[in-house]
Design a protein around this motif. Structure first.
Motif, PDB file in Angstrom:
ATOM      1  N   THR A  62       0.748  -1.330  -0.114  1.00 36.54           N
ATOM      2  CA  THR A  62       0.119  -0.075   0.108  1.00 36.54           C
ATOM      3  C   THR A  62       0.908   1.329   0.033  1.00 36.54           C
ATOM      4  N   ILE A  63       1.876   1.254   0.836  1.00 31.43           N
ATOM      5  CA  ILE A  63       2.921   2.366   0.815  1.00 31.43           C
ATOM      6  C   ILE A  63       3.611   2.657  -0.605  1.00 31.43           C
ATOM      7  N   SER A  64       3.902   1.491  -1.464  1.00 37.43           N
ATOM      8  CA  SER A  64       4.364   1.595  -2.573  1.00 37.43           C
ATOM      9  C   SER A  64       3.517   2.130  -3.650  1.00 37.43           C
ATOM     10  N   ASP A  65       2.161   1.676  -3.505  1.00 36.02           N
ATOM     11  CA  ASP A  65       1.108   2.311  -4.342  1.00 36.02           C
ATOM     12  C   ASP A  65       0.921   3.580  -4.124  1.00 36.02           C
ATOM     13  N   PHE A  66       0.802   4.061  -2.981  1.00 32.14           N
ATOM     14  CA  PHE A  66       0.655   5.425  -2.639  1.00 32.14           C
ATOM     15  C   PHE A  66       1.942   6.220  -3.256  1.00 32.14           C
ATOM     16  N   ALA A  67       3.026   5.974  -3.247  1.00 34.93           N
ATOM     17  CA  ALA A  67       4.195   6.487  -3.815  1.00 34.93           C
ATOM     18  C   ALA A  67       4.040   6.391  -5.500  1.00 34.93           C
ATOM     19  N   ILE A  68       3.749   5.447  -5.860  1.00 31.27           N
ATOM     20  CA  ILE A  68       3.536   5.234  -7.450  1.00 31.27           C
ATOM     21  C   ILE A  68       2.529   6.294  -7.917  1.00 31.27           C
ATOM     22  N   ALA A  69       1.358   6.376  -7.275  1.00 29.77           N
ATOM     23  CA  ALA A  69       0.226   7.227  -7.522  1.00 29.77           C
ATOM     24  C   ALA A  69       0.748   8.650  -7.483  1.00 29.77           C
ATOM     25  N   MET A  70       1.275   8.827  -6.314  1.00 31.00           N
ATOM     26  CA  MET A  70       1.593  10.416  -5.996  1.00 31.00           C
ATOM     27  C   MET A  70       2.709  10.769  -7.200  1.00 31.00           C
ATOM     28  N   LEU A  71       3.660  10.015  -7.367  1.00 33.57           N
ATOM     29  CA  LEU A  71       4.720  10.338  -8.280  1.00 33.57           C
ATOM     30  C   LEU A  71       4.276  10.597  -9.818  1.00 33.57           C
ATOM     31  N   ILE A  72       3.423   9.523 -10.256  1.00 37.01           N
ATOM     32  CA  ILE A  72       2.797   9.433 -11.580  1.00 37.01           C
ATOM     33  C   ILE A  72       1.747  10.771 -11.613  1.00 37.01           C
ATOM     34  N   THR A  73       0.964  10.815 -10.810  1.00 35.12           N
ATOM     35  CA  THR A  73      -0.076  11.822 -10.853  1.00 35.12           C
ATOM     36  C   THR A  73       0.766  13.168 -10.926  1.00 35.12           C
ATOM     37  N   TRP A  74       1.550  13.354 -10.085  1.00 34.50           N
ATOM     38  CA  TRP A  74       2.214  14.659 -10.104  1.00 34.50           C
ATOM     39  C   TRP A  74       2.982  15.062 -11.376  1.00 34.50           C
ATOM     40  N   PHE A  75       3.750  14.105 -11.744  1.00 33.50           N
ATOM     41  CA  PHE A  75       4.534  14.151 -13.067  1.00 33.50           C
ATOM     42  C   PHE A  75       3.466  14.408 -14.123  1.00 33.50           C
ATOM     43  N   TYR A  76       2.578  13.909 -14.244  1.00 35.56           N
ATOM     44  CA  TYR A  76       1.720  13.940 -15.278  1.00 35.56           C
ATOM     45  C   TYR A  76       0.713  15.320 -15.263  1.00 35.56           C
ATOM     46  N   LEU A  77       0.164  15.661 -14.257  1.00 36.30           N
ATOM     47  CA  LEU A  77      -0.586  16.865 -13.907  1.00 36.30           C
ATOM     48  C   LEU A  77       0.504  17.986 -13.958  1.00 36.30           C
ATOM     49  N   ALA A  78       1.586  18.011 -13.548  1.00 39.80           N
ATOM     50  CA  ALA A  78       2.650  19.001 -13.780  1.00 39.80           C
ATOM     51  C   ALA A  78       2.882  19.275 -15.321  1.00 39.80           C
ATOM     52  N   ASN A  79       2.841  18.503 -16.114  1.00 41.12           N
ATOM     53  CA  ASN A  79       3.043  18.631 -17.539  1.00 41.12           C
ATOM     54  C   ASN A  79       1.959  19.182 -18.371  1.00 41.12           C
ATOM     55  N   ILE A  80       0.681  18.755 -17.804  1.00 36.87           N
ATOM     56  CA  ILE A  80      -0.479  19.342 -18.649  1.00 36.87           C
ATOM     57  C   ILE A  80      -1.290  20.605 -17.929  1.00 36.87           C
ATOM     58  N   THR A  81      -0.887  20.757 -16.770  1.00 36.13           N
ATOM     59  CA  THR A  81      -1.643  22.061 -16.058  1.00 36.13           C
ATOM     60  C   THR A  81      -1.049  23.395 -16.376  1.00 36.13           C
ATOM     61  N   VAL A  82      -1.860  24.235 -16.541  1.00 40.47           N
ATOM     62  CA  VAL A  82      -1.523  25.660 -16.448  1.00 40.47           C
ATOM     63  C   VAL A  82      -1.388  25.841 -14.847  1.00 40.47           C
ATOM     64  N   SER A  83      -0.565  26.986 -14.630  1.00 37.71           N
ATOM     65  CA  SER A  83       0.072  27.084 -13.097  1.00 37.71           C
ATOM     66  C   SER A  83      -1.116  27.644 -12.350  1.00 37.71           C
ATOM     67  N   THR A  84      -2.270  27.526 -12.559  1.00 38.67           N
ATOM     68  CA  THR A  84      -3.359  28.124 -11.683  1.00 38.67           C
ATOM     69  C   THR A  84      -3.950  27.187 -10.679  1.00 38.67           C
ATOM     70  N   THR A  85      -3.707  25.764 -10.713  1.00 42.93           N
ATOM     71  CA  THR A  85      -4.046  24.975  -9.709  1.00 42.93           C
ATOM     72  C   THR A  85      -2.727  24.327  -8.836  1.00 42.93           C
ATOM     73  N   ASN A  86      -3.113  23.799  -7.877  1.00 45.88           N
ATOM     74  CA  ASN A  86      -2.211  23.415  -7.071  1.00 45.88           C
ATOM     75  C   ASN A  86      -2.094  21.778  -7.273  1.00 45.88           C
ATOM     76  N   VAL A  87      -0.831  21.641  -8.188  1.00 43.34           N
ATOM     77  CA  VAL A  87      -0.697  20.132  -8.653  1.00 43.34           C
ATOM     78  C   VAL A  87      -0.374  19.244  -7.468  1.00 43.34           C
ATOM     79  N   PHE A  88       0.344  19.722  -6.643  1.00 41.90           N
ATOM     80  CA  PHE A  88       0.887  18.825  -5.614  1.00 41.90           C
ATOM     81  C   PHE A  88      -0.274  18.339  -4.407  1.00 41.90           C
ATOM     82  N   PHE A  89      -1.362  19.321  -4.197  1.00 41.99           N
ATOM     83  CA  PHE A  89      -2.259  18.929  -3.392  1.00 41.99           C
ATOM     84  C   PHE A  89      -3.233  18.057  -4.258  1.00 41.99           C
TER      85      PHE A  89
END
Length: 147
Positions: A62-89
């Motif tokens: 479960t801890i590894s799935d948390f890390a995988i989901a966090m990293l993939i989501t953060w990387f994906y959203l940071a590359n498609i998002t305009v800077s108006t939203t909080n990608v980390f949150f």
């Protein structure tokens, strides 16, 4: 067939979870949610559910799935998002939701797909113990007495 069924369950639940968190709360499109679902689903199923879960415990997977989901989501959203939203949150909420789902999904995987049980019918954690004797080194006085 069992792995396909498990993967479809995981994909459907992850899609609904990401649709609620990313789609409703952060207004990402369904296309982005779907692509992110497939990426997270494939990576976490292969790494977390098929490779790590049979060798460790539910908590570690479960801890590894948390890390995988966090990293993939953060990387994906940071590359498609305009800077108006909080990608980390958004990534953090997504990873928490995925980890909570994965705790229950791992029990399903252990019981139905991996069939990992010990001799008493309980879920095995594969924690092997070593045998310990009283004597670590031979006592030279006892050896002389026995001769």
């Amino acid at each position: 067939m069992n792995h396909l069924q498990a993967f479809l369950i995981k994909t459907a639940a992850t899609f609904l979870l990401l649709l609620i968190i990313l789609g409703l709360l952060f207004q990402y499109t369904i296309g982005d949610v779907f692509i992110l679902t497939l990426i997270i689903g494939v990576v976490s199923y292969l790494l977390g559910d098929l490779m790590l879960l049979p060798r460790t415990t539910n908590i570690m997977a479960t801890i590894s799935d948390f890390a995988i989901a966090m990293l993939i989501t953060w990387f994906y959203l940071a590359n498609i998002t305009v800077s108006t939203t909080n990608v980390f949150f958004a990534s953090f909420l997504t990873a928490i939701g995925v980890a909570l789902f994965e705790m229950f999904f791992h029990r399903y995987m252990i019981n139905r797909i991996l069939h990992r049980k010990d001799d008493f019918g309980r879920i095995s954690t594969l924690r092997y113990n070593t045998e310990i004797s009283e004597e670590i080194t031979p006592d030279p006085y006892k050896i002389k007495d026995e001769e």
